[in-house]
Design an enzyme around this catalytic site. Sequence first.
Site, PDB file in Angstrom:
ATOM      1  N   HIS A   2     -25.891  32.318 -11.688  1.00 50.01           N
ATOM      2  CA  HIS A   2     -26.335  30.941 -11.853  1.00 50.01           C
ATOM      3  C   HIS A   2     -27.404  30.611 -10.818  1.00 50.01           C
ATOM      4  O   HIS A   2     -27.406  31.130  -9.718  1.00 50.01           O
ATOM      5  CB  HIS A   2     -25.169  29.950 -11.773  1.00 50.01           C
ATOM      6  N   HIS A  15     -29.175  27.597  -8.703  1.00 55.61           N
ATOM      7  CA  HIS A  15     -29.058  26.227  -8.207  1.00 55.61           C
ATOM      8  C   HIS A  15     -30.472  25.654  -8.130  1.00 55.61           C
ATOM      9  O   HIS A  15     -31.345  26.235  -7.485  1.00 55.61           O
ATOM     10  CB  HIS A  15     -28.461  26.199  -6.790  1.00 55.61           C
TER      11      HIS A  15
END
Length: 129
Positions: free
Chosen positions: A115, A117
Amino acid sequence: MASEKEAALAAAPSDSPTIFDKIINKEIPATVVYEDDKVLAFRDIAPQAPTHILIIPKKRDGLTGLSKAEERHTEILGHLLYTAKLVAKQEGLEDGFRIVINDGPQGCQSVYHIHVHLIGGRQMNWPPG
């Protein structure tokens, strides 16, 4: 609640569904800000800045972290970064933003589903962490 560092040290890669898989499958609610056929972007539940969005691939495909990337992942990795640019614009982050990808325990990765950010809306400092 455990700190992010403690959570990262306790986390381990697994074939079990992650919290992100559950968000993708709509089993857990999230505030989605962008979605296409490959990625999902949603607001972080513990934001570190006025804008803190997580961008995830909808399919893990063995890509639990950046250190696990293979040549076959280049398209989705590029798409994650391009999506970050699109979402930053959508969020009004014209003055800049930061992209972070945590990898492994020492990188403070607490969810083993890669992922990105997207962090912005305030002045960032250097060095980070």
